[in-house]
Design an enzyme around this catalytic site. Structure first.
Site, PDB file in Angstrom:
ATOM      1  N   TYR A   2       0.816  -1.138  -0.250  1.00 45.14           N
ATOM      2  CA  TYR A   2       0.170   0.124  -0.132  1.00 45.14           C
ATOM      3  C   TYR A   2       0.933   1.358   0.420  1.00 45.14           C
ATOM      4  CZ  TYR A   2       0.858   1.391   4.929  1.00 45.14           C
ATOM      5  OH  TYR A   2       1.344   1.575   6.431  1.00 45.14           O
TER       6      TYR A   2
ATOM      7  N   ARG B 172       8.414   3.871  -4.698  1.00 48.86           N
ATOM      8  CA  ARG B 172       7.829   3.237  -3.777  1.00 48.86           C
ATOM      9  C   ARG B 172       7.267   2.197  -4.109  1.00 48.86           C
ATOM     10  NH1 ARG B 172       7.105   5.268   2.458  1.00 48.86           N
ATOM     11  NH2 ARG B 172       5.608   5.681   1.198  1.00 48.86           N
TER      12      ARG B 172
ATOM     13  N   ARG C  62      -8.358 -20.254  -1.331  1.00 49.16           N
ATOM     14  CA  ARG C  62      -6.544 -20.308  -0.551  1.00 49.16           C
ATOM     15  C   ARG C  62      -5.842 -21.466   0.032  1.00 49.16           C
ATOM     16  NH1 ARG C  62      -5.527 -20.269   4.711  1.00 49.16           N
ATOM     17  NH2 ARG C  62      -4.714 -18.666   5.815  1.00 49.16           N
TER      18      ARG C  62
ATOM     19  N   HIS D 122      -1.520 -21.118   0.877  1.00 50.50           N
ATOM     20  CA  HIS D 122      -0.360 -20.139   0.822  1.00 50.50           C
ATOM     21  C   HIS D 122       0.797 -19.512  -0.256  1.00 50.50           C
ATOM     22  CE1 HIS D 122      -1.629 -21.001   5.122  1.00 50.50           C
ATOM     23  NE2 HIS D 122      -0.610 -20.031   5.154  1.00 50.50           N
TER      24      HIS D 122
ATOM     25  N   LYS E  28       6.332  -1.976   2.020  1.00 53.13           N
ATOM     26  CA  LYS E  28       5.248  -1.083   2.813  1.00 53.13           C
ATOM     27  C   LYS E  28       4.245  -1.934   2.185  1.00 53.13           C
ATOM     28  CE  LYS E  28       3.284   3.338   2.806  1.00 53.13           C
ATOM     29  NZ  LYS E  28       3.738   4.151   4.950  1.00 53.13           N
TER      30      LYS E  28
ATOM     31  N   GLU F  77      12.414   2.642  14.385  1.00 52.62           N
ATOM     32  CA  GLU F  77      11.530   4.166  14.125  1.00 52.62           C
ATOM     33  C   GLU F  77      10.042   3.732  14.239  1.00 52.62           C
ATOM     34  OE1 GLU F  77      10.127   3.084  10.072  1.00 52.62           O
ATOM     35  OE2 GLU F  77      10.341   0.475   9.916  1.00 52.62           O
TER      36      GLU F  77
ATOM     37  N   LEU G 122      11.339   0.868   7.267  1.00 54.42           N
ATOM     38  CA  LEU G 122      10.999   1.729   5.940  1.00 54.42           C
ATOM     39  C   LEU G 122      11.128   3.166   4.761  1.00 54.42           C
ATOM     40  CD1 LEU G 122       8.500   1.015   3.897  1.00 54.42           C
ATOM     41  CD2 LEU G 122       7.137   3.039   4.750  1.00 54.42           C
TER      42      LEU G 122
END
Length: 286
Positions: free
Chosen positions: A32, A51, A99, A101, A145, A179, A203
Site C-alpha cells: 500500500y 516505492r 485460498r 499459501h 510497505k 523507527e 521503511l
C-alpha cells in the site's frame, strides 16, 4: 464526499465490498501507499509510485497499472470527491483466488483506492508529541510497505492506552531503535542528525528521502545514519518523526523522559519550515 476506486470503477465508499478470497483480506498479501493532497494537488506522488513499484517487485506482484494511469486515478478521485486537502490510500493485493499459501497461477492484482479529508496535526507540530518506547514486533522486511501492519497496530494501541501520541520502536535482541510506529525517527545530538540506516528493518520513507535529498543539504546539516540505543536517544537535544501524514513533527518526550528542554528544537523547526516551502512550491504556486 469520501470516494473510492476498485478495479476500474469509481464508487461511493458505502457501496464498496471485498471478495472474501482476496489474498489481501486472507493473507495480508499486498502492498500500500498513502499520498498527501494539498490544495487539490498530489505532493511527491512520483516518489510514492516509485516505492510502490519496488514493493511490488519485492513481493513478485505483477504490475498491471502504469504510473500515468495511477496518477490519473488520483486526480479523478480528487475531482469526484471535491476534497482539496486530504490523503489518498491505495493498495494492490496479489488478487483473488482459492485460498492456498503458494502464489496462485493466472491471477490479476486487485487495486483499491480511497480518499479522505485530513490535514496535518498542527498542534503536534507546534508543541511536540509524547511517545511510548515499544518493542519492535514486526517481520524482518520492513523495507517493503506491505499490508502486514499488526506490529504497528499494537504499538499505536499501546501508546493510545497511555494517552500518548505515538510509539518509538526498538529491537529487543539488539536494544537499538528502528523507527516510529508508522514513521521514521530522528534525534539531534551535538548538532548532528542521527537516524537508523535504510535496511530491511525500516521503511525508506518518502518524507525522509525528501529531507535527505532536497532539504538537509541546502540547510548544511550533517546526518549520521547509524542505529542507536534508547538511552542514547533520551540524551538527545531534539527528536522528531517524519511521514507523509505527520510531515516533520517534534517528539518532546519518550517514556516520560523529556527530550532536550521539552520543546520543539531549532533544527526540527527549520526542517519543518523548509518542508512546508516545498509543499507551497509544488501544490500552491501556479
Amino acid at each position: 464526499m469520501e470516494y473510492g476506486f476498485f478495479n476500474g470503477q469509481f464508487i461511493p465508499l458505502e457501496s464498496a465490498s471485498v471478495n472474501l478470497e482476496d489474498r489481501g483480506y486472507q493473507f495480508g498479501d499486498g502492498i500500500y501507499e498513502v499520498t498527501r493532497v494539498y490544495n487539490g494537488k498530489c505532493f511527491a506522488l512520483d516518489r510514492h509510485l516509485a516505492r510502490c513499484r519496488r514493493s511490488m517487485r519485492e513481493l513478485r506482484i505483477p504490475i498491471t497499472y502504469m504510473d500515468e494511469e495511477l496518477t490519473a486515478i488520483h486526480y479523478d478521485l480528487i475531482a469526484k470527491s471535491g476534497i482539496k486537502d486530504g490523503t489518498i490510500y491505495f493498495q494492490f493485493t496479489r488478487g483473488t483466488a482459492k485460498r492456498t499459501h503458494a502464489f496462485p497461477d493466472q491471477v490479476i492484482p486487485n487495486l483499491s483506492m480511497t480518499i479522505h479529508e485530513s490535514t496535518p496535526n498542527r498542534q503536534w507540530q507546534e508543541h511536540g508529541m509524547e511517545c511510548l518506547l515499544f518493542e519492535d514486533l514486526r517481520w524482518l522486511r520492513c523495507d517493503i510497505k506491505s499490508l502486514n501492519l499488526l506490529g504497528s497496530v499494537l504499538a499505536k494501541q499501546a501508546a493510545h492506552d497511555k494517552g500518548l501520541q505515538g510509539a518509538i520502536q526498538f529491537r529487543k535482541d539488539t536494544n537499538l531503535i528502528t523507527e516510529g510506529s508508522s514513521s521514521n525517527f530522528f534525534i539531534v545530538k551535538d548538532g548532528l542528525i542521527w537516524t537508523h540506516p535504510t535496511d530491511h528493518l525500516i521503511l525508506k520513507g518518502v518524507t525522509r528521502s525528501i529531507l535527505f535529498e532536497e532539504i538537509i543539504p541546502q540547510l548544511g546539516y550533517t546526518v549520521v545514519e547509524k542505529a542507536f540505543t534508547p538511552e542514547f536517544a533520551l540524551s538527545a537535544e531534539e527528536a522528531f518523526v517524519t511521514s507523509t501524514s505527520l510531515e516533520v513533527t517534534p517528539v518532546i518526550a519518550i517514556d516520560g523522559h523529556t527530550i532536550g528542554n521539552g520543546t520543539p528544537g531549532k533544527i526540527t523547526q527549520s526542517l519543518l519550515e523548509s518542508y512546508r516551502k516545498l509543499i507551497q512550491k509544488e501544490c500552491y504556486q501556479a
